[in-house]
Motif scaffolding. Structure first.
Motif, PDB file in Angstrom:
ATOM      1  N   PRO A   1       9.954  12.301  -5.052  1.00 48.80           N
ATOM      2  CA  PRO A   1       9.918  11.978  -3.538  1.00 48.80           C
ATOM      3  C   PRO A   1       8.530  12.059  -2.790  1.00 48.80           C
ATOM      4  N   GLU A   2       7.574  12.870  -3.376  1.00 43.22           N
ATOM      5  CA  GLU A   2       6.254  12.976  -2.746  1.00 43.22           C
ATOM      6  C   GLU A   2       5.558  11.896  -2.718  1.00 43.22           C
ATOM      7  N   ASN A   3       6.062  10.603  -3.307  1.00 41.66           N
ATOM      8  CA  ASN A   3       5.315   9.415  -3.273  1.00 41.66           C
ATOM      9  C   ASN A   3       5.758   8.325  -1.983  1.00 41.66           C
ATOM     10  N   GLU A   4       6.813   8.847  -1.580  1.00 35.99           N
ATOM     11  CA  GLU A   4       7.453   7.934  -0.631  1.00 35.99           C
ATOM     12  C   GLU A   4       6.658   7.903   0.733  1.00 35.99           C
ATOM     13  N   CYS A   5       5.431   7.786   0.646  1.00 39.63           N
ATOM     14  CA  CYS A   5       4.432   7.800   2.082  1.00 39.63           C
ATOM     15  C   CYS A   5       3.278   6.702   1.781  1.00 39.63           C
ATOM     16  N   TRP A   6       2.386   6.623   2.523  1.00 39.04           N
ATOM     17  CA  TRP A   6       1.336   6.016   2.606  1.00 39.04           C
ATOM     18  C   TRP A   6       0.211   6.775   2.354  1.00 39.04           C
ATOM     19  N   SER A   7      -0.973   6.026   1.921  1.00 36.48           N
ATOM     20  CA  SER A   7      -2.216   6.911   1.495  1.00 36.48           C
ATOM     21  C   SER A   7      -3.419   5.951   1.984  1.00 36.48           C
ATOM     22  N   SER A   8      -4.196   6.954   2.649  1.00 39.74           N
ATOM     23  CA  SER A   8      -5.433   6.415   3.046  1.00 39.74           C
ATOM     24  C   SER A   8      -6.493   7.170   2.145  1.00 39.74           C
ATOM     25  N   THR A   9      -6.941   6.905   0.981  1.00 40.91           N
ATOM     26  CA  THR A   9      -7.934   7.835   0.253  1.00 40.91           C
ATOM     27  C   THR A   9      -6.627   8.882  -0.334  1.00 40.91           C
ATOM     28  N   SER A  10      -5.824   9.396   0.293  1.00 35.65           N
ATOM     29  CA  SER A  10      -4.851  10.394   0.070  1.00 35.65           C
ATOM     30  C   SER A  10      -3.690  10.355   0.538  1.00 35.65           C
ATOM     31  N   ARG A  11      -2.522  10.792  -0.062  1.00 36.61           N
ATOM     32  CA  ARG A  11      -1.220  10.729   0.997  1.00 36.61           C
ATOM     33  C   ARG A  11      -1.311  11.521   2.152  1.00 36.61           C
ATOM     34  N   ASN A  12      -0.921  11.091   3.346  1.00 37.28           N
ATOM     35  CA  ASN A  12      -1.142  11.932   4.608  1.00 37.28           C
ATOM     36  C   ASN A  12      -0.313  11.547   5.603  1.00 37.28           C
ATOM     37  N   VAL A  13      -0.019  12.581   6.451  1.00 40.00           N
ATOM     38  CA  VAL A  13       1.040  12.206   7.662  1.00 40.00           C
ATOM     39  C   VAL A  13       0.491  10.821   8.542  1.00 40.00           C
ATOM     40  N   TRP A  14      -0.774  10.858   8.992  1.00 40.04           N
ATOM     41  CA  TRP A  14      -1.547   9.853   9.825  1.00 40.04           C
ATOM     42  C   TRP A  14      -0.962   8.609   9.180  1.00 40.04           C
TER      43      TRP A  14
ATOM     44  N   THR B   1       0.878  -1.112  -0.197  1.00 39.85           N
ATOM     45  CA  THR B   1      -0.057   0.006  -0.207  1.00 39.85           C
ATOM     46  C   THR B   1       0.746   1.402  -0.179  1.00 39.85           C
ATOM     47  N   HIS B   2       2.156   1.168  -0.177  1.00 36.70           N
ATOM     48  CA  HIS B   2       2.906   2.248   0.022  1.00 36.70           C
ATOM     49  C   HIS B   2       2.640   2.930  -1.530  1.00 36.70           C
ATOM     50  N   TYR B   3       2.691   4.408  -1.266  1.00 41.43           N
ATOM     51  CA  TYR B   3       2.115   5.046  -2.542  1.00 41.43           C
ATOM     52  C   TYR B   3       3.307   4.674  -3.869  1.00 41.43           C
ATOM     53  N   ALA B   4       4.434   4.826  -3.417  1.00 41.62           N
ATOM     54  CA  ALA B   4       5.392   4.802  -4.665  1.00 41.62           C
ATOM     55  C   ALA B   4       5.511   3.031  -5.338  1.00 41.62           C
ATOM     56  N   VAL B   5       5.299   2.408  -4.239  1.00 44.42           N
ATOM     57  CA  VAL B   5       5.116   0.886  -4.738  1.00 44.42           C
ATOM     58  C   VAL B   5       3.857   0.801  -5.473  1.00 44.42           C
ATOM     59  N   ALA B   6       2.598   1.279  -4.935  1.00 45.00           N
ATOM     60  CA  ALA B   6       1.268   1.060  -5.553  1.00 45.00           C
ATOM     61  C   ALA B   6       1.385   1.827  -7.004  1.00 45.00           C
ATOM     62  N   ALA B   7       2.345   2.919  -7.127  1.00 48.54           N
ATOM     63  CA  ALA B   7       2.093   3.809  -8.313  1.00 48.54           C
ATOM     64  C   ALA B   7       2.931   3.304  -9.276  1.00 48.54           C
ATOM     65  N   GLY B   8       3.935   2.414  -8.993  1.00 49.78           N
ATOM     66  CA  GLY B   8       5.014   1.827  -9.852  1.00 49.78           C
ATOM     67  C   GLY B   8       6.134   2.766  -9.934  1.00 49.78           C
ATOM     68  N   THR B   9       6.391   3.709  -9.177  1.00 51.73           N
ATOM     69  CA  THR B   9       7.669   4.738  -9.184  1.00 51.73           C
ATOM     70  C   THR B   9       8.654   4.366  -8.120  1.00 51.73           C
ATOM     71  N   VAL B  10       8.687   3.079  -7.875  1.00 52.72           N
ATOM     72  CA  VAL B  10       9.896   2.725  -7.130  1.00 52.72           C
ATOM     73  C   VAL B  10      11.134   2.828  -7.566  1.00 52.72           C
ATOM     74  N   GLY B  11      12.208   3.368  -7.064  1.00 52.59           N
ATOM     75  CA  GLY B  11      13.340   3.620  -7.712  1.00 52.59           C
ATOM     76  C   GLY B  11      13.640   4.871  -8.479  1.00 52.59           C
ATOM     77  N   ASP B  12      12.470   5.630  -8.686  1.00 54.16           N
ATOM     78  CA  ASP B  12      12.519   6.822  -9.385  1.00 54.16           C
ATOM     79  C   ASP B  12      12.691   7.988  -8.489  1.00 54.16           C
ATOM     80  N   SER B  13      13.806   8.646  -8.400  1.00 58.46           N
ATOM     81  CA  SER B  13      13.999   9.711  -7.153  1.00 58.46           C
ATOM     82  C   SER B  13      13.274  11.000  -7.663  1.00 58.46           C
TER      83      SER B  13
END
Length: 386
Positions: free
Chosen positions: A107-120, A92-104
């Motif tokens: 950086p805004e994708n290096e997070c988790w998302s529940s409906t939307s990327r967020n701190v919680w 469920t990691h945003y970059a893993v799910a979006a297929g941007t793993v390894g693409d520097s």
């Protein structure tokens, strides 16, 4: 429960039975395994843990992370079960799910998302993965996720759901983020070596500094954005300052005074009121979001402040949990808040009467932490007083 093998379930039964022997006269009035089984049955390898028990409902990474951390702390997960849930969380990691793993470039994708990327979602998931000792192919992503969390911090040291004007600072989220970063900085393994320790320490110090500055002198508590004294934020702030503040000057007095103020505020009630602990707008979806304080679980934080395990701030919530259990778990009740209705739209799980996975995980973990602390306290008293 096709997700789990017979060996997995046999492991949980044996561990649960051993805790039944330690619990006082079957604390819950039922075998521990029977209470845990609905949580295990809710897990789906493709969808994680849904919000409601036994119902096909929305699954969020923070919900799955809460269940993972609770069952791990109770010693009720075999290695294969733990790895399976950890693997789901990384999916469920945003970059893993979006297929941007390894693409520097993202950086805004290096997070988790529940409906939307967020701190919680990011902080709670990262906390669970580190605390449960994840070791696997995604371990190298820790540093990027930590950096994302640091970059989401406001200039005053606080965190909201995201860093923008629509998301005011939250004491609760600041406490969670400060502790998560503190945990990340102290973690071991190859992934931790890439973490910028100085950057993280600066962020943690800024977060604890914000918490120490925003305690209200008159009430001795931390307040909601609407100005109301709030029990969950207060307990979490005291806990975060206790464990994360490197300066340490005055921390002991702050914790002691805060506990006294919290005791006065709760009074004779079993639990403090369930109030808003974070509010905002999710950056991607533009949806309103809010979190409510689940005060029956306050002992989880308080017991780590060396409070007497028989203090009313601990015994009251435990009494509430014992008497409010449904056959499959615990709901999120409306507690002491006459204006609860205004939060229902943003927090649809409050007051529905349905047993929820994260409240059930928190309830079980709270009682488990209390029993462990009580056993230790009893031994300490015996050794001290003979």
């Amino acid at each position: 429960m096709d997700v789990w093998t017979d060996a997995d379930l046999a492991f949980v039964r044996e561990r649960a039975h051993s805790w039944d022997l330690h619990y006082s006269e079957l604390f819950w009035g039922a075998r521990l395994y029977d209470l845990v089984e609905p949580l295990l049955a809710s897990f789906n390898a493709d969808c994680g843990v849904p919000k409601q028990i036994g119902v096909a409902s929305e699954s969020l990474p923070e919900t799955t992370a809460t269940v993972l951390l609770a069952l791990h702390r109770m010693g009720l997960l075999s290695a294969s079960m733990r790895e399976r849930i950890q693997g789901y969380l990384w999916s469920t990691h945003y970059a893993v799910a979006a297929g941007t793993v390894g693409d520097s470039k993202y950086p805004e994708n290096e997070c988790w998302s529940s409906t939307s990327r967020n701190v919680w979602a990011t902080a709670s998931t990262l906390w669970a993965l580190i605390a449960t000792g994840y070791r696997g192919p995604h371990e190298g992503r820790y540093a990027a996720a930590v950096r994302w969390l640091v970059d989401a911090q406001d200039d005053d040291g606080a965190w909201g759901f995201s860093r923008d004007a629509r998301n005011p600072p939250s004491v609760f989220l600041t406490a969670v983020c400060a502790y998560t970063l503190h945990l990340a900085a102290g973690s071991a393994g190859p992934g931790a070596q890439r973490i910028d320790q100085a950057l993280v320490r600066t962020a943690v110090d800024a977060g604890t500094g914000y918490l120490k500055r925003t305690r209200h002198r008159r009430s001795g508590l931390w307040h909601t954005s609407g100005g109301e004294p709030e029990p969950t934020s207060t307990a979490m702030a005291l806990w975060a300052v206790r464990w994360c503040d490197t300066a340490g000057a005055g921390t002991g007095d702050l914790v002691r005074n805060g506990l006294r103020a919290l005791s006065r505020a709760v009074g004779g009630a079993l639990c403090g009121p369930s109030l808003e602990i974070a509010v905002g707008t999710l950056p991607d979806s533009r949806e309103a979001i809010a979190l409510q304080g689940y005060t029956p679980a306050l002992p989880l934080a308080l017991l780590q402040l060396d409070i007497d395990p028989f203090h009313r701030l601990v015994v009251g919530p435990l009494t509430f949990l014992r008497t409010s259990r449904q056959p499959n778990g615990w709901e999120f009740p409306v507690i002491g808040n006459e204006r609860q209705g205004r939060y229902i739209k943003a927090v649809p799980y409050v007051g529905t009467g349905e047993p929820l996975t994260f409240t059930t995980a928190l309830a079980l973990q709270t009682a488990h932490a209390w029993h462990r602390r009580t056993i230790r306290w009893t031994i300490e008293q015996r050794l001290t007083h003979g």
